[in-house]
Design a protein around this motif. Sequence first.
Motif, PDB file in Angstrom:
ATOM      1  N   LYS A   1     -50.349  26.226 -10.453  1.00  0.00           N
ATOM      2  CA  LYS A   1     -50.094  24.788 -10.635  1.00  0.00           C
ATOM      3  C   LYS A   1     -49.995  24.055  -9.299  1.00  0.00           C
ATOM      4  CE  LYS A   1     -48.495  25.434 -15.234  1.00  0.00           C
ATOM      5  NZ  LYS A   1     -48.124  26.766 -15.636  1.00  0.00           N
ATOM      6  N   SER A   2     -49.997  22.715  -9.374  1.00  0.00           N
ATOM      7  CA  SER A   2     -49.986  21.924  -8.140  1.00  0.00           C
ATOM      8  C   SER A   2     -48.578  21.809  -7.566  1.00  0.00           C
ATOM      9  CB  SER A   2     -50.513  20.522  -8.408  1.00  0.00           C
ATOM     10  OG  SER A   2     -49.557  19.776  -9.143  1.00  0.00           O
TER      11      SER A   2
ATOM     12  N   GLU B   1     -47.007  19.139  -6.648  1.00  0.00           N
ATOM     13  CA  GLU B   1     -46.288  18.033  -7.284  1.00  0.00           C
ATOM     14  C   GLU B   1     -45.632  18.489  -8.598  1.00  0.00           C
ATOM     15  OE1 GLU B   1     -49.135  14.978  -8.008  1.00  0.00           O
ATOM     16  OE2 GLU B   1     -47.672  13.810  -9.172  1.00  0.00           O
ATOM     17  N   THR B   2     -46.391  19.232  -9.399  1.00  0.00           N
ATOM     18  CA  THR B   2     -45.864  19.710 -10.680  1.00  0.00           C
ATOM     19  C   THR B   2     -44.736  20.718 -10.466  1.00  0.00           C
ATOM     20  OG1 THR B   2     -47.928  19.289 -11.852  1.00  0.00           O
ATOM     21  CG2 THR B   2     -46.514  21.005 -12.774  1.00  0.00           C
TER      22      THR B   2
ATOM     23  N   ARG C   1     -41.620  18.901  -9.561  1.00  0.00           N
ATOM     24  CA  ARG C   1     -41.010  18.227 -10.719  1.00  0.00           C
ATOM     25  C   ARG C   1     -40.256  19.236 -11.583  1.00  0.00           C
ATOM     26  NH1 ARG C   1     -45.342  16.165 -13.176  1.00  0.00           N
ATOM     27  NH2 ARG C   1     -45.213  17.341 -15.111  1.00  0.00           N
ATOM     28  N   TYR C   2     -40.870  20.394 -11.827  1.00  0.00           N
ATOM     29  CA  TYR C   2     -40.219  21.412 -12.649  1.00  0.00           C
ATOM     30  C   TYR C   2     -38.940  21.929 -11.959  1.00  0.00           C
ATOM     31  CZ  TYR C   2     -44.472  21.720 -15.569  1.00  0.00           C
ATOM     32  OH  TYR C   2     -45.519  21.456 -16.405  1.00  0.00           O
TER      33      TYR C   2
END
Lengths: 273, 273
Positions: free
Chosen positions: A48-49, A51-52, A55-56
């Motif tokens: 995943k990126s 940024e993601t 956020r997680y």
Amino acid sequence: MKIDRDAPVGVFDSGIGGLTVAREIMRNLPSEKIVYFGDTARVPYGSKSKETVIRYSRQIIRFLEEQQVKAIVVACNTASAFALDAVREEFDIPILGVIEAGAKVAAQVTRNKRVGVIATEGTIESGTHAKVLKQIDPEITVIGKPCPLFVPLVEEGWTHDPVTVEVASRYLKELQEKGIDTLILGCTHYPLLRSTIGQIMGEGVQLVNPAYETALELGKLLKEQNMQSTGQGQSDFPYRFYVSDLAEKFKGFANSILPFDVEKTQKIDIEKY
Amino acid sequence: MKIDRDAPVGVFDSGIGGLTVAREIMRNLPSEKIVYFGDTARVPYGSKSKETVIRYSRQIIRFLEEQQVKAIVVACNTASAFALDAVREEFDIPILGVIEAGAKVAAQVTRNKRVGVIATEGTIESGTHAKVLKQIDPEITVIGKPCPLFVPLVEEGWTHDPVTVEVASRYLKELQEKGIDTLILGCTHYPLLRSTIGQIMGEGVQLVNPAYETALELGKLLKEQNMQSTGQGQSDFPYRFYVSDLAEKFKGFANSILPFDVEKTQKIDIEKY
């Protein structure tokens, strides 16, 4: 805010792999309580990126704060690579990652200053291990190699299998050719392939498992900040487990790698945090 | 509510695999517009619980409704298995899954009434293929086999590789021994391993790729409900692509399997829906 030194330590991972880190904390800091969170609904993080993953990680830290933890260990290498700087700025609580601890010991044990790192694609692409190792010793050369099939092979249970040996030989060939003498197992699942990886790399290459080093770093941090548990208010079972999905399946795996049976795992809706 | 017959069709998947279904709709229903959503932030669905897959599917359908689609194709087998019944009850819009279409054609082509299904763990455990096949013909015996390493092997690009042949031989052995004459490729990635699977299973076994059948079912549904596009208001590029993460990486893969270049992919925050 007054810190409760008998509060638990928060440990989180994208899924089950971080239990290898929790296990080392249990072994090395037996009077500390632990709240573990595994993000089994959104696993894996490695593809995943940034940024993601930030956020997680932010959502999980908010959940752990609600559990009133006194410090947080990011047991996931990808989250340590992508999110550690960002969340340290946002939250007041002390936050430790697995990458720094692993890099420190690798810098100590390497003799020829050629260190290999195997990890997920995200972790390797982030270049975090290289950045941290070069801060410790600018003369170290870091050779990174993503090994995306290792996690599914471990989860399939094929840890000692000709297929896994063939896949590992292919992934590790480049690292052998580049003459590394130290190899960081930069994903929490990889220590479960330790013997296969060790046989392929040979005796001349030292394998570094950051889980143990992270537990020692945590002990040091708690001591320095006068936050070690007094052992008071200790319940019979000082560990709590939370996941975002498949609580029963998680319990099965936890029981296979922890030195006791996990009786309860609670599922929470992490997207609400 | 009046249905706009020139509205797009919504197609969604846990990630990139559903593009094989979108491709068949483009080929077979060329005047239909498409809005595609790939849940690349939360991929894969195959190892998650029913409850979680339903929640994710619900969020995506809400997003697609906002895009004013006239019908929805659930291109993901796991979401078709776990969520189709639930979301059909909740939403007014027509919703098609890939499992029914694949099961229908498998029931037509089998001669010895022994049908194999390969898919993710979630899809196999759900028993949905077996349920649907037995509704069509109670005499059919269904043998399911989860193949969790197939998706990571495809994503590693090892579609024609001795490792993949060895893994596939092992997964498919049980199906061979049970004498199936028809095999449903029950995960959107598996058609990319079609030649390897075909060689192992031999000429006596018919492989069913539900993507094509799903496109035909969609055409039938639109015709029956008088919702076929008139072709009016058709733009030069009638396809829109949305993902929950890694828009650039998605574009690269999309360009490799679609018959044209995707110029734009937009990332949206699916957790808000």
